[in-house]
Motif scaffolding. Structure first.
Motif, short mmCIF file in Angstrom:
data_model
loop_
_atom_site.label_atom_id
_atom_site.label_comp_id
_atom_site.label_asym_id
_atom_site.label_seq_id
_atom_site.Cartn_x
_atom_site.Cartn_y
_atom_site.Cartn_z
N VAL A 123 0.87 -1.18 0.00
CA VAL A 123 0.00 0.00 0.00
C VAL A 123 0.91 1.23 0.00
N LEU A 124 0.99 1.89 -1.15
CA LEU A 124 1.89 3.03 -1.32
C LEU A 124 1.46 4.18 -0.43
N PHE A 125 2.37 4.64 0.42
CA PHE A 125 2.14 5.74 1.36
C PHE A 125 0.94 5.49 2.27
N GLY A 126 0.59 4.22 2.44
CA GLY A 126 -0.50 3.86 3.32
C GLY A 126 -1.88 4.16 2.77
N VAL A 127 -1.98 4.60 1.51
CA VAL A 127 -3.28 4.97 0.95
C VAL A 127 -3.60 4.33 -0.40
N LEU A 128 -2.61 3.99 -1.19
CA LEU A 128 -2.85 3.49 -2.55
C LEU A 128 -2.49 2.01 -2.62
N ASP A 129 -3.54 1.19 -2.70
CA ASP A 129 -3.35 -0.26 -2.83
C ASP A 129 -2.76 -0.59 -4.19
N ILE A 130 -1.61 -1.26 -4.19
CA ILE A 130 -0.98 -1.66 -5.44
C ILE A 130 -1.59 -3.01 -5.85
N PRO A 131 -2.16 -3.09 -7.05
CA PRO A 131 -2.77 -4.35 -7.48
C PRO A 131 -1.75 -5.48 -7.52
N ALA A 132 -2.19 -6.65 -7.13
CA ALA A 132 -1.31 -7.82 -7.13
C ALA A 132 -1.02 -8.25 -8.55
N LEU A 133 0.26 -8.42 -8.84
CA LEU A 133 0.68 -8.91 -10.15
C LEU A 133 0.83 -10.43 -10.13
#
Length: 189
Positions: A123-133
């Motif tokens: 979770v980038l910067f605690g706010v943006l969920d990075i989709p699982a590759l």
């Protein structure tokens, strides 16, 4: 009084290239130091978890800043190497830069995939969920952990070589090469 131009003086990089270079250096140095620190903390403490998050954030920032850096590099010409630099040195410099760019993409990508293979969301910067590759997978987790470690230490070795080469050119060869990325070193002409 004006001095004669240095015989091996080279033009500077553009301000954008200099900024992106030093931003990458700062981020990679911080990420490596944090990675080293966090892996030495025994157990699973709140501090260790915080450092892991910061490490991932910095790593993803490196990955994201490499995209404009690559675009800038592809659209702009690079200042010429000093006239006195031998052919093998020019070739080595080009190969080293290519390897640095590849590693600056591969290291954070391997870290992202390692986290995902371990089943740990990023979770980038605690706010943006990075989709699982990739899906969680213990086999891939082990492979990616080793790959991330190997790529990191390869990057560290190449960065050290890059720094040593720049210092050699500046202080032994005196061809003013380092001043292209550190304009305050430029000799007054």
């Amino acid at each position: 009084m004006k001095h004669a131009p240095l015989p091996h003086a080279t033009p500077d990089y553009a301000g954008t290239a200099i900024f992106l270079h030093w931003l990458a250096a700062l981020l990679v140095g911080g990420c490596f130091a944090l990675g080293w620190l966090m892996t030495d903390i025994p157990g699973l403490t709140p501090t260790k978890l915080k450092y892991f998050s910061w490490h991932k954030w910095i790593g993803l920032t490196v990955l994201l800043t490499m995209l404009p850096r690559l675009l800038w590099r592809l659209l702009r010409t690079v200042p010429a190497m000093p006239a006195g630099m031998g052919r093998w040195q020019r070739r080595a410099a080009h190969l080293a830069h290519l390897a640095l760019y590849c590693l600056l993409l591969a290291v954070p990508l391997s870290g992202l995939l390692y986290s995902q293979a371990a089943g740990v969301p990023v979770v980038l910067f605690g706010v943006l969920d990075i989709p699982a590759l990739i899906a969680p997978d213990p086999g891939w987790k082990a492979v990616l952990k080793s790959a991330h470690w190997l790529l990191n230490y390869t990057l560290l070795a190449l960065v050290c070589l890059h720094v040593l080469a720049a210092l050699k050119h500046q202080f032994l060869d005196r061809d003013n090469l380092l001043s292209r990325m550190l304009p305050f070193l430029k000799h007054k002409q």
